[in-house]
Motif scaffolding. Structure first.
Motif, PDB file in Angstrom:
ATOM      1  N   ASN A 192      65.675  46.373   4.736  1.00  0.00           N
ATOM      2  CA  ASN A 192      66.485  45.483   4.196  1.00  0.00           C
ATOM      3  C   ASN A 192      66.375  44.126   5.081  1.00  0.00           C
ATOM      4  N   LYS A 193      66.248  44.270   6.270  1.00  0.00           N
ATOM      5  CA  LYS A 193      66.124  43.256   7.317  1.00  0.00           C
ATOM      6  C   LYS A 193      64.905  42.299   7.245  1.00  0.00           C
ATOM      7  N   LEU A 194      63.729  42.858   6.672  1.00  0.00           N
ATOM      8  CA  LEU A 194      62.867  42.042   6.432  1.00  0.00           C
ATOM      9  C   LEU A 194      62.549  41.329   4.917  1.00  0.00           C
ATOM     10  N   PHE A 195      62.913  42.352   4.001  1.00  0.00           N
ATOM     11  CA  PHE A 195      62.439  42.292   2.684  1.00  0.00           C
ATOM     12  C   PHE A 195      63.751  42.152   1.645  1.00  0.00           C
ATOM     13  N   ALA A 196      64.770  42.314   1.848  1.00  0.00           N
ATOM     14  CA  ALA A 196      65.766  42.219   1.021  1.00  0.00           C
ATOM     15  C   ALA A 196      66.063  40.821   0.431  1.00  0.00           C
ATOM     16  N   SER A 197      66.034  40.874  -0.908  1.00  0.00           N
ATOM     17  CA  SER A 197      66.468  39.845  -1.880  1.00  0.00           C
ATOM     18  C   SER A 197      67.653  38.881  -1.267  1.00  0.00           C
ATOM     19  N   ALA A 198      67.504  37.711  -1.433  1.00  0.00           N
ATOM     20  CA  ALA A 198      68.615  36.757  -1.119  1.00  0.00           C
ATOM     21  C   ALA A 198      69.952  36.821  -2.219  1.00  0.00           C
ATOM     22  N   ALA A 199      69.214  37.150  -3.512  1.00  0.00           N
ATOM     23  CA  ALA A 199      69.990  37.256  -4.699  1.00  0.00           C
ATOM     24  C   ALA A 199      70.727  38.478  -4.584  1.00  0.00           C
ATOM     25  N   ASP A 200      70.394  39.630  -4.196  1.00  0.00           N
ATOM     26  CA  ASP A 200      71.064  40.958  -4.370  1.00  0.00           C
ATOM     27  C   ASP A 200      71.419  41.600  -2.990  1.00  0.00           C
ATOM     28  N   GLY A 201      70.580  41.030  -2.192  1.00  0.00           N
ATOM     29  CA  GLY A 201      70.794  41.813  -0.660  1.00  0.00           C
ATOM     30  C   GLY A 201      70.085  43.375  -0.570  1.00  0.00           C
ATOM     31  N   VAL A 202      69.581  43.755  -1.708  1.00  0.00           N
ATOM     32  CA  VAL A 202      69.447  45.358  -1.722  1.00  0.00           C
ATOM     33  C   VAL A 202      67.981  45.598  -2.137  1.00  0.00           C
ATOM     34  N   SER A 203      67.311  44.605  -2.754  1.00  0.00           N
ATOM     35  CA  SER A 203      65.950  44.908  -3.320  1.00  0.00           C
ATOM     36  C   SER A 203      64.989  43.930  -2.771  1.00  0.00           C
ATOM     37  N   ALA A 204      63.638  44.692  -2.769  1.00  0.00           N
ATOM     38  CA  ALA A 204      62.633  43.712  -2.553  1.00  0.00           C
ATOM     39  C   ALA A 204      61.799  43.440  -3.726  1.00  0.00           C
ATOM     40  N   SER A 205      61.022  42.367  -3.508  1.00  0.00           N
ATOM     41  CA  SER A 205      60.133  42.009  -4.511  1.00  0.00           C
ATOM     42  C   SER A 205      58.657  42.046  -4.303  1.00  0.00           C
ATOM     43  N   ILE A 206      57.817  42.766  -5.265  1.00  0.00           N
ATOM     44  CA  ILE A 206      56.770  43.250  -5.150  1.00  0.00           C
ATOM     45  C   ILE A 206      55.728  42.786  -6.206  1.00  0.00           C
ATOM     46  N   THR A 207      54.436  42.368  -5.774  1.00  0.00           N
ATOM     47  CA  THR A 207      53.676  41.877  -6.842  1.00  0.00           C
ATOM     48  C   THR A 207      52.300  42.516  -6.405  1.00  0.00           C
ATOM     49  N   TYR A 208      51.481  42.619  -7.495  1.00  0.00           N
ATOM     50  CA  TYR A 208      50.144  43.357  -7.503  1.00  0.00           C
ATOM     51  C   TYR A 208      49.084  42.622  -7.764  1.00  0.00           C
ATOM     52  N   SER A 209      47.786  42.442  -7.259  1.00  0.00           N
ATOM     53  CA  SER A 209      46.849  41.620  -7.462  1.00  0.00           C
ATOM     54  C   SER A 209      46.175  42.202  -8.941  1.00  0.00           C
ATOM     55  N   SER A 210      46.191  43.695  -9.026  1.00  0.00           N
ATOM     56  CA  SER A 210      45.711  44.083 -10.459  1.00  0.00           C
ATOM     57  C   SER A 210      46.430  45.220 -10.774  1.00  0.00           C
ATOM     58  N   THR A 211      46.702  45.463 -11.945  1.00  0.00           N
ATOM     59  CA  THR A 211      47.402  46.481 -12.392  1.00  0.00           C
ATOM     60  C   THR A 211      46.887  47.653 -13.398  1.00  0.00           C
ATOM     61  N   THR A 212      45.445  47.216 -13.648  1.00  0.00           N
ATOM     62  CA  THR A 212      44.527  48.255 -14.293  1.00  0.00           C
ATOM     63  C   THR A 212      44.526  49.320 -13.528  1.00  0.00           C
ATOM     64  N   SER A 213      44.753  50.682 -13.881  1.00  0.00           N
ATOM     65  CA  SER A 213      44.569  51.677 -13.168  1.00  0.00           C
ATOM     66  C   SER A 213      45.277  51.962 -11.844  1.00  0.00           C
ATOM     67  N   VAL A 214      46.412  51.246 -11.972  1.00  0.00           N
ATOM     68  CA  VAL A 214      47.206  51.396 -10.643  1.00  0.00           C
ATOM     69  C   VAL A 214      48.642  51.759 -11.185  1.00  0.00           C
ATOM     70  N   THR A 215      49.269  52.867 -10.366  1.00  0.00           N
ATOM     71  CA  THR A 215      50.229  53.644 -10.655  1.00  0.00           C
ATOM     72  C   THR A 215      51.082  53.582  -8.998  1.00  0.00           C
ATOM     73  N   VAL A 216      52.466  53.600  -9.229  1.00  0.00           N
ATOM     74  CA  VAL A 216      53.563  53.463  -8.171  1.00  0.00           C
ATOM     75  C   VAL A 216      54.585  54.245  -8.477  1.00  0.00           C
ATOM     76  N   ALA A 217      55.084  54.592  -7.086  1.00  0.00           N
ATOM     77  CA  ALA A 217      56.331  55.431  -6.875  1.00  0.00           C
ATOM     78  C   ALA A 217      57.345  54.969  -5.954  1.00  0.00           C
ATOM     79  N   SER A 218      58.605  54.776  -6.036  1.00  0.00           N
ATOM     80  CA  SER A 218      59.392  54.363  -4.919  1.00  0.00           C
ATOM     81  C   SER A 218      60.110  55.717  -4.512  1.00  0.00           C
ATOM     82  N   LEU A 219      59.929  55.906  -3.144  1.00  0.00           N
ATOM     83  CA  LEU A 219      60.243  56.944  -2.545  1.00  0.00           C
ATOM     84  C   LEU A 219      61.318  56.587  -1.474  1.00  0.00           C
ATOM     85  N   THR A 220      62.280  57.794  -1.192  1.00  0.00           N
ATOM     86  CA  THR A 220      63.250  57.568   0.102  1.00  0.00           C
ATOM     87  C   THR A 220      63.237  58.946   0.615  1.00  0.00           C
ATOM     88  N   ILE A 221      63.236  59.012   2.059  1.00  0.00           N
ATOM     89  CA  ILE A 221      63.668  60.187   2.725  1.00  0.00           C
ATOM     90  C   ILE A 221      64.836  60.236   3.294  1.00  0.00           C
TER      91      ILE A 221
END
Length: 110
Positions: A81-110
């Motif tokens: 949160n300290k580095l990446f939390a959005s000013a709009a909601d305070g709990v989410s981070a914005s992520i962009t990808y230079s390419s999305t072709t054949s790219v998959t993602v997962a959001s994980l927490t421990i």
């Protein structure tokens, strides 16, 4: 921007579910939040997590990670949160990808 569902890693194990990368997504921030990116494209690509923090009035740099071509596999985080939390909601981070072709993602927490 779509919010990726965050999946909790348990002692008994987790088989993560991966989503096709979109041009931009958001993930929940936290000291134990990570992004797992897999790239099977023939070209490397970059993931950018937008920094929102400032130090002495100066903006922090975005986190930019290169994911190699073909068998690229990167765990990125923690996405705090300290580095990446959005000013709009305070709990989410914005992520962009230079390419999305054949790219998959997962959001994980421990």
């Amino acid at each position: 921007m779509a919010l990726l569902a965050q999946q909790a890693i348990a002692r008994s194990g987790l088989t993560p579910t991966y989503s096709a990368a979109a041009a931009s997504t958001t993930v929940l921030c936290g000291d134990r939040s990570f992004l797992h990116v897999k790239n099977t494209n023939g070209s490397s690509m970059t993931v950018t997590i937008t920094a929102t923090a400032t130090v002495d009035g100066q903006p922090c740099s975005d986190l930019i990670v290169t994911v190699p071509a073909t068998t690229g596999d990167k765990m990125i985080g923690p996405i705090t949160n300290k580095l990446f939390a959005s000013a709009a909601d305070g709990v989410s981070a914005s992520i962009t990808y230079s390419s999305t072709t054949s790219v998959t993602v997962a959001s994980l927490t421990i």
